[in-house]
Design an enzyme around this catalytic site. Structure first.
Site, short mmCIF file in Angstrom:
data_model
loop_
_atom_site.label_atom_id
_atom_site.label_comp_id
_atom_site.label_asym_id
_atom_site.label_seq_id
_atom_site.Cartn_x
_atom_site.Cartn_y
_atom_site.Cartn_z
N CYS A 101 0.83 -1.21 0.00
CA CYS A 101 0.00 0.00 0.00
C CYS A 101 0.86 1.26 0.00
O CYS A 101 1.62 1.50 0.94
CB CYS A 101 -0.91 -0.07 1.23
SG CYS A 101 -1.60 1.48 1.76
N CYS A 109 0.16 3.77 2.85
CA CYS A 109 0.65 3.21 4.12
C CYS A 109 2.12 3.58 4.32
O CYS A 109 2.54 3.87 5.44
CB CYS A 109 0.51 1.69 4.14
SG CYS A 109 -1.20 1.13 4.01
#
Length: 98
Positions: free
Chosen positions: A23, A26
């Site tokens: 991600c 993230c």
């Protein structure tokens, strides 16, 4: 799982970051979380949880997207938000729940 409940039952705020290795947003949260920890020190615990390795926990907290941040204190969920949250906003949220 019991270790997780011990962690979120602390007297100080505990910020949980549900993330995934793949991600992009993230990865943006990691340095932000480090700055938050550097600013608040022992006033907060920060725990990163990989949703791919902890699917049961992610399901329990209905994490649909990553990153998802949850703030706990004494076992109660006080706040939650998905997506990147800026350092100043996180500090404000943690301090207001301390």
């Amino acid at each position: 799982m019991s270790k997780f409940s011990e962690i979120i039952n602390q007297d100080k705020p505990v910020l949980i970051d549900f993330y995934a290795e793949w991600c992009g947003p993230c990865k943006m949260m990691s340095p932000i979380l480090k700055e938050v920890k550097d600013s608040l020190g022992e006033a907060v615990s920060i725990l990163k949880i990989d949703v791919d390795k902890n699917q049961a926990l992610a399901a329990k907290y209905q994490v649909k997207g990553v990153p998802t941040l949850l703030l706990f204190k004494q076992g109660k969920q006080l706040w939650r938000q998905s997506g990147v949250v800026q350092k100043e906003d996180l500090i404000k949220i943690i301090k207001s729940n301390n």
